[in-house]
Scaffold this active site. Structure first.
Site, PDB file in Angstrom:
ATOM      1  N   HIS A 100      15.186  28.099   0.744  1.00 14.48           N
ATOM      2  CA  HIS A 100      15.204  28.012  -0.602  1.00 14.48           C
ATOM      3  C   HIS A 100      16.594  28.019  -1.441  1.00 14.48           C
ATOM      4  O   HIS A 100      16.686  27.550  -2.495  1.00 14.48           O
ATOM      5  CB  HIS A 100      14.328  29.173  -1.060  1.00 14.48           C
ATOM      6  N   THR A 157       3.356  32.376 -26.510  1.00 12.53           N
ATOM      7  CA  THR A 157       3.038  31.508 -25.066  1.00 12.53           C
ATOM      8  C   THR A 157       3.863  31.791 -23.757  1.00 12.53           C
ATOM      9  O   THR A 157       3.565  31.796 -22.635  1.00 12.53           O
ATOM     10  CB  THR A 157       2.947  29.987 -25.331  1.00 12.53           C
ATOM     11  N   HIS A 201      11.073  32.157  -4.005  1.00 12.26           N
ATOM     12  CA  HIS A 201      11.530  31.078  -3.445  1.00 12.26           C
ATOM     13  C   HIS A 201      12.518  30.528  -4.598  1.00 12.26           C
ATOM     14  O   HIS A 201      13.426  29.575  -4.244  1.00 12.26           O
ATOM     15  CB  HIS A 201      10.306  29.990  -3.600  1.00 12.26           C
ATOM     16  N   ASP A 257       9.909  37.861 -29.561  1.00 13.23           N
ATOM     17  CA  ASP A 257       9.568  37.469 -30.968  1.00 13.23           C
ATOM     18  C   ASP A 257       8.563  38.422 -31.538  1.00 13.23           C
ATOM     19  O   ASP A 257       7.962  39.287 -30.729  1.00 13.23           O
ATOM     20  CB  ASP A 257       9.344  35.933 -31.299  1.00 13.23           C
ATOM     21  N   CYS A 296       7.232  35.651 -25.868  1.00 12.37           N
ATOM     22  CA  CYS A 296       6.808  35.233 -27.134  1.00 12.37           C
ATOM     23  C   CYS A 296       5.217  34.857 -27.237  1.00 12.37           C
ATOM     24  O   CYS A 296       4.513  35.713 -26.522  1.00 12.37           O
ATOM     25  CB  CYS A 296       7.340  33.913 -27.578  1.00 12.37           C
TER      26      CYS A 296
HETATM   27  C1  RB5 Z   1       5.522  31.883 -32.752  1.00 19.24           C
HETATM   28  O1  RB5 Z   1       4.440  31.472 -33.684  1.00 19.24           O
HETATM   29  C2  RB5 Z   1       5.134  31.128 -31.814  1.00 19.24           C
HETATM   30  O2  RB5 Z   1       5.436  29.813 -31.830  1.00 19.24           O
HETATM   31  C3  RB5 Z   1       6.229  31.575 -30.554  1.00 19.24           C
HETATM   32  O3  RB5 Z   1       5.904  32.727 -30.291  1.00 19.24           O
HETATM   33  C4  RB5 Z   1       6.031  30.990 -29.054  1.00 19.24           C
HETATM   34  O4  RB5 Z   1       4.548  30.804 -28.730  1.00 19.24           O
HETATM   35  C5  RB5 Z   1       6.575  29.607 -29.096  1.00 19.24           C
HETATM   36  O5  RB5 Z   1       6.874  29.102 -27.851  1.00 19.24           O
END
Ligand code: RB5
Length: 148
Positions: free
Chosen positions: A133, A67, A98, A8, A65
């Protein structure tokens, strides 16, 4: 080996660094975007990475993304995808060995570029060990197949 990579808006720079790194290592890379920093919805890119792997257009996927969490949740909606979000190389390696994971996810707001490269290479260099596994991975697949 062919790798599909998607992300993203929060991970454009990270993605470009990882594409460069993968190409230096000799992988063929399919970049499905986004290459723009305007806000977009990460699920579309998670779905697309997963679909490309399941359609056989890539061997493995990488999805990034902020996180790593949202895009991994999205990729996991594609039947046959085993996506995970991680922040260190040990889990990235074991996810292949695994869990036979086929899409690596991480957060561009969580890890730096050099750590991300270590995570990526640990994932790609590891191989599924099958054996006991495989039984467990098949249990997950079986459960999923019974759902819909
Ligand atoms: C975008 O701001 C953020 O929400 C996205 O990149 C991500 O971290 C979502 O899980």
């Amino acid at each position: 080996m062919k790798i599909v990579i998607g992300n993203d808006h929060s991970a454009v720079e990270m993605k470009l660094e990882i594409v460069k790194y993968l190409e230096e290592l000799g992988y063929e890379v399919i970049n499905i975007g986004t290459d723009e920093k305007t806000s977009i919805d990460y699920p579309s890119y998670g779905f697309k990475v997963g679909e490309m792997v399941m359609e056989g257009k890539a061997d493995l996927g990488i999805a990034i993304c902020g996180t790593g969490i949202g895009i991994s949740l999205a990729a996991n909606q594609v039947k046959g995808i085993r996506a995970f979000s991680c922040s260190e190389p040990y889990s990235a390696s074991l996810a292949r060995k695994h869990n036979n994971a086929n899409v690596l996810c991480f957060g561009a707001r969580v890890v730096g570029v050099e750590l991300a490269k270590m995570i990526v290479s640990s994932f790609l260099e590891a191989e599924f060990e099958a054996g006991r596994h495989e039984i467990r991975v098949n249990m997950i697949r079986g459960y999923r197949n019974e759902q819909n």
